[in-house]
Design a protein around this motif. Structure first.
Motif, short mmCIF file in Angstrom:
data_model
loop_
_atom_site.label_atom_id
_atom_site.label_comp_id
_atom_site.label_asym_id
_atom_site.label_seq_id
_atom_site.Cartn_x
_atom_site.Cartn_y
_atom_site.Cartn_z
N CYS A 1 -5.88 -5.01 0.60
CA CYS A 1 -6.13 -3.60 0.88
C CYS A 1 -5.51 -2.79 -0.25
O CYS A 1 -4.56 -3.22 -0.89
CB CYS A 1 -5.58 -3.17 2.24
SG CYS A 1 -3.79 -3.19 2.42
N ALA A 2 -6.12 -1.64 -0.50
CA ALA A 2 -5.68 -0.79 -1.59
C ALA A 2 -5.83 0.66 -1.16
O ALA A 2 -6.73 1.01 -0.39
CB ALA A 2 -6.50 -1.06 -2.85
N ALA A 3 -4.94 1.50 -1.67
CA ALA A 3 -4.91 2.92 -1.31
C ALA A 3 -5.29 3.77 -2.50
O ALA A 3 -4.76 3.59 -3.61
CB ALA A 3 -3.52 3.31 -0.81
N LEU B 1 -11.60 -12.58 12.96
CA LEU B 1 -10.24 -12.29 12.54
C LEU B 1 -10.11 -10.78 12.41
O LEU B 1 -11.10 -10.09 12.12
CB LEU B 1 -9.91 -12.92 11.19
CG LEU B 1 -9.56 -14.40 11.12
CD1 LEU B 1 -9.42 -14.81 9.65
CD2 LEU B 1 -8.29 -14.70 11.87
N ARG B 2 -8.90 -10.29 12.58
CA ARG B 2 -8.61 -8.89 12.30
C ARG B 2 -7.49 -8.81 11.28
O ARG B 2 -6.38 -9.27 11.53
CB ARG B 2 -8.21 -8.11 13.56
CG ARG B 2 -8.10 -6.62 13.29
CD ARG B 2 -7.77 -5.80 14.52
NE ARG B 2 -6.36 -5.89 14.89
CZ ARG B 2 -5.74 -5.02 15.68
NH1 ARG B 2 -6.41 -4.00 16.20
NH2 ARG B 2 -4.47 -5.18 15.99
N LEU B 3 -7.83 -8.23 10.15
CA LEU B 3 -6.83 -8.01 9.11
C LEU B 3 -6.20 -6.64 9.31
O LEU B 3 -6.88 -5.68 9.69
CB LEU B 3 -7.46 -8.09 7.73
CG LEU B 3 -8.23 -9.37 7.40
CD1 LEU B 3 -8.71 -9.33 5.95
CD2 LEU B 3 -7.40 -10.60 7.67
N SER B 4 -4.91 -6.56 9.01
CA SER B 4 -4.18 -5.31 9.13
C SER B 4 -3.58 -4.93 7.78
O SER B 4 -3.22 -5.80 6.99
CB SER B 4 -3.05 -5.42 10.15
OG SER B 4 -3.56 -5.75 11.43
N CYS B 5 -3.48 -3.63 7.56
CA CYS B 5 -2.90 -3.11 6.32
C CYS B 5 -1.90 -2.03 6.70
O CYS B 5 -2.26 -1.03 7.32
CB CYS B 5 -4.01 -2.54 5.45
SG CYS B 5 -3.46 -1.75 3.92
N ALA B 6 -0.65 -2.26 6.35
CA ALA B 6 0.42 -1.32 6.68
C ALA B 6 1.02 -0.78 5.40
O ALA B 6 1.15 -1.50 4.40
CB ALA B 6 1.49 -2.01 7.50
N ALA B 7 1.41 0.49 5.44
CA ALA B 7 2.00 1.12 4.26
C ALA B 7 3.47 1.44 4.51
O ALA B 7 3.86 1.76 5.63
CB ALA B 7 1.27 2.42 3.92
#
Length: 130
Positions: A96-98, A18-24
């Motif tokens: 995900c976290a920034a 799987l590929r997880l994505s994180c967008a801001a």
């Protein structure tokens, strides 16, 4: 509105990928180091992988080393977590976290210490089951 949005989770069989994505949205992701965390039912949250915006270094938990790859696409303002050879024990909600901007610490510390991350996503569920 400042937010992170994860996507890409799902139900897969053991051994799948799987590929997880994180967008801001609402802030410049490039300025932030990004961590992927997961929490399985009844377990503590675990730092899976982190990538530093300071020097591009990466960290992986021992449980995923060699199977997961974190990367960022600055043009698309996205961060990805490529997951291969998935195991049932990878089942969890992934966040995900920034951290930043330009937070000065080691990439390992970003994943293993309880730092004050600035933004968190809502999570995406990954279930690995036959």
């Amino acid at each position: 509105q400042l937010q992170l949005v994860e996507s890409g989770g799902g139900l897969v069989q053991p051994g799948a990928s799987l590929r997880l994505s994180c967008a801001a949205s609402g802030f410049t992701l490039d300025y932030y180091s990004i961590g992927w965390f997961r929490q399985a039912p009844g377990k503590e949250r675990e730092g899976v992988s982190c990538i530093s915006t300071n020097d591009g270094s990466t960290y992986y938990a021992d449980s995923v080393k060699g199977r997961f790859t974190i990367s960022r696409d600055k043009n698309k303002k996205m961060v990805y977590l490529e997951m291969k050879s998935l195991k049932p024990e990878d089942t969890a909600i992934y966040y995900c976290a920034a951290l930043g901007p330009y937070y000065a610490t080691t990439v390992r510390a970003m994943c293993v210490l309880p730092l004050e991350y600035d933004h968190w996503g809502q999570g995406t569920r990954v279930t690995v089951s036959s």
